[in-house]
Scaffold this motif. Structure first.
Motif, PDB file in Angstrom:
ATOM      1  N   ASP A  89       1.049  -1.202  -0.352  1.00  0.00           N
ATOM      2  CA  ASP A  89       0.457  -0.434  -0.328  1.00  0.00           C
ATOM      3  C   ASP A  89       0.790   1.246  -0.241  1.00  0.00           C
ATOM      4  OD1 ASP A  89       1.339   0.236   2.618  1.00  0.00           O
ATOM      5  OD2 ASP A  89      -0.964  -0.190   3.513  1.00  0.00           O
ATOM      6  N   ALA A  94      -5.693   1.080  -6.994  1.00  0.00           N
ATOM      7  CA  ALA A  94      -5.701   1.544  -8.414  1.00  0.00           C
ATOM      8  C   ALA A  94      -4.108   2.762  -7.830  1.00  0.00           C
ATOM      9  CB  ALA A  94      -7.208   1.728  -8.930  1.00  0.00           C
ATOM     10  N   GLU A  95      -4.658   3.063  -6.530  1.00  0.00           N
ATOM     11  CA  GLU A  95      -3.471   4.554  -5.963  1.00  0.00           C
ATOM     12  C   GLU A  95      -1.760   4.224  -5.693  1.00  0.00           C
ATOM     13  OE1 GLU A  95      -6.817   7.022  -4.460  1.00  0.00           O
ATOM     14  OE2 GLU A  95      -4.839   7.766  -3.575  1.00  0.00           O
ATOM     15  N   ARG A 150      -3.945  -6.879 -11.937  1.00  0.00           N
ATOM     16  CA  ARG A 150      -4.981  -6.816 -13.001  1.00  0.00           C
ATOM     17  C   ARG A 150      -4.332  -8.359 -13.850  1.00  0.00           C
ATOM     18  NH1 ARG A 150      -7.300  -2.480 -14.809  1.00  0.00           N
ATOM     19  NH2 ARG A 150      -6.393  -0.508 -14.640  1.00  0.00           N
ATOM     20  N   ALA A 168       0.731  -3.083 -11.289  1.00  0.00           N
ATOM     21  CA  ALA A 168      -0.275  -2.839 -11.595  1.00  0.00           C
ATOM     22  C   ALA A 168      -0.329  -3.610 -13.060  1.00  0.00           C
ATOM     23  CB  ALA A 168      -0.602  -1.141 -12.476  1.00  0.00           C
ATOM     24  N   SER A 228     -10.711  -6.257  -5.455  1.00  0.00           N
ATOM     25  CA  SER A 228     -11.025  -5.555  -6.909  1.00  0.00           C
ATOM     26  C   SER A 228      -9.157  -4.000  -6.975  1.00  0.00           C
ATOM     27  CB  SER A 228     -12.458  -4.694  -6.555  1.00  0.00           C
ATOM     28  OG  SER A 228     -11.955  -3.346  -6.060  1.00  0.00           O
ATOM     29  N   PHE A 229      -9.278  -4.230  -8.360  1.00  0.00           N
ATOM     30  CA  PHE A 229      -8.554  -2.971  -9.104  1.00  0.00           C
ATOM     31  C   PHE A 229      -8.771  -1.524  -8.767  1.00  0.00           C
ATOM     32  CE2 PHE A 229      -5.917  -0.691 -11.871  1.00  0.00           C
ATOM     33  CZ  PHE A 229      -4.153  -0.940 -11.490  1.00  0.00           C
ATOM     34  N   ASP A 230     -10.085  -1.112  -8.844  1.00  0.00           N
ATOM     35  CA  ASP A 230     -10.177   0.013  -7.923  1.00  0.00           C
ATOM     36  C   ASP A 230      -9.438   0.276  -6.370  1.00  0.00           C
ATOM     37  OD1 ASP A 230     -11.176   1.405 -10.974  1.00  0.00           O
ATOM     38  OD2 ASP A 230     -13.378   0.579 -10.261  1.00  0.00           O
ATOM     39  N   ALA A 231      -9.666  -0.521  -5.569  1.00  0.00           N
ATOM     40  CA  ALA A 231      -9.613  -0.329  -3.830  1.00  0.00           C
ATOM     41  C   ALA A 231      -8.311   0.110  -3.997  1.00  0.00           C
ATOM     42  CB  ALA A 231     -10.042  -1.591  -3.384  1.00  0.00           C
TER      43      ALA A 231
END
Ligand code: IPE
Length: 264
Positions: A197, A213-214, A233, A229, A208-211
Motif C-alpha cells: 500500500d 489502484a492508487e 489486473r 499494476a 478489486s483493482f479500483d480499491a
C-alpha cells in the motif's frame, strides 16, 4: 496429494499449481545477464522440497526476464506492445531468455526435479496483434504435466500480427496457463513481500483493482512489461486464488498456505 476423481471414478488430471519466479528474484536486475545465484538456489530448494514432500504434485514454473530479457528488449525498443521485424533483435531477447531458462533447469535437475523447457517463441502468437491478446496452445504443457514433468516456461518473444515480434511477459503466461490448465493456485514470487500500500505495507487481500489502484505505481527498474499494476489486473481476472509474495513466502505458498497478498 491424491488426484481429483471424476464422478465416474476416472482419474481427472489434478489441477496444477502455477508458480512464477520473477526475473527480479532470480537475476540481478540492474546487471546485464547476471543470476542471483543464492535466490535461485533457494527457490529451487523450495520447489524440490515441495515436490518431494508431496505438498505439490503438479507444478508449472514460469520465470521472468530480469537482467536477461529486459535489457535486450529495451535496447531494441521491444515491449509487450511494440514489436520488431529485426531477427537479430528477436534472437538477442530469445537467446538471453533461453540461457536463463537453462540456468533454472540445471538447478532444478541438480535437485532431481523433472523439469523440461517450454519456449513460448516457438509456440505462441498474438494473432490479433493487440497487447493482451495471446494464443498459447497448452497441449504440450498439459501432456508434460500428465507424464510427470515440471514444465518451465519463460518470458520470451511472441509472433505478433502486424508488429513482427513483441514480448510476452511471464505474467501473461501465468494467466494463460492458470486459466487454460484450470490451476488450483497461482503464485508470483518476486523481491517484494506482496502488493504494497502507499505506506509500504503488504496488502493482505485484493478483490478489486479500483480499491488498490492508487497504491500501485510502475516498477522502478527497467521493465518492459508493466510492473505491479499489470500483474494485479491480470491475476484478478483468474478463477484460481493468486498470491504475490517474496522469497520468504515461497515455502508457505508451496505448502498450500497463505503468503504475501492474496488476489482473487
Ligand atoms: C519479460 O518477462 C520477458 C522479456 C523481457 C523477454 P517478465 O516481465 O515476466 O519478467 P520479470 O519477471 O518482470 O523480470
Amino acid at each position: 496429494m491424491t488426484a481429483d476423481r471424476g464422478a465416474d471414478g476416472e482419474d481427472d488430471p489434478a489441477p496444477p499449481v502455477v508458480l512464477k519466479l520473477g526475473g527480479s528474484l532470480i537475476t540481478e536486475k540492474s546487471r546485464p545477464e547476471t543470476l542471483d545465484e543464492d535466490a535461485l538456489d533457494a527457490a529451487c530448494d523450495a520447489i524440490a522440497a515441495a515436490l518431494a514432500e508431496g505438498t505439490v504434485d503438479r507444478l508449472v514454473v514460469v520465470h521472468g526476464g530480469g537482467s536477461f530479457g529486459h535489457h535486450h528488449a529495451s535496447e531494441h525498443g521491444v515491449s509487450t506492445s511494440a514489436g520488431t521485424h529485426d531477427p537479430a533483435a528477436v534472437m538477442d531477447v530469445h537467446t538471453a531468455m533461453t540461457a536463463l531458462n537453462r540456468a533454472v533447469l540445471d538447478r532444478l535437475h541438480d535437485r532431481d526435479v523433472p523439469a523440461v523447457p517450454v519456449h513460448p517463441l516457438s509456440l505462441s502468437a498474438r494473432p490479433d496483434g493487440a497487447e493482451g491478446d495471446l494464443d498459447l496452445p497448452l497441449s504440450s504443457t498439459a501432456t508434460m504435466l500428465e507424464e510427470g514433468f515440471v514444465p518451465v516456461l519463460h518470458g520470451d518473444g511472441v509472433a505478433t500480427a502486424d508488429a513482427g515480434v513483441t514480448v510476452v511477459s511471464g505474467d501473461e503466461l501465468v494467466v494463460e496457463l492458470a486459466a487454460g490448465l484450470g490451476a488450483r493456485r497461482v503464485g508470483v514470487c518476486s523481491t517484494v513481500s506482496g502488493v504494497l500500500d502507499v505506506d509500504g505495507d503488504v496488502i493482505p487481500a485484493i478483490d478489486s483493482f479500483d480499491a488498490v489502484a492508487e497504491a500501485l505505481g510502475a516498477s522502478d527498474a527497467t521493465d518492459v512489461s508493466g510492473g505491479m499494476a499489470a500483474k494485479v489486473r491480470e491475476l484478478l481476472a483468474l478463477d484460481a486464488p493468486a498470491y504475490v509474495f517474496g522469497a520468504a513466502g515461497l515455502e508457505s505458498f508451496l505448502r498450500g498456505e497463505a503468503a504475501g497478498t492474496r488476489i482473487d
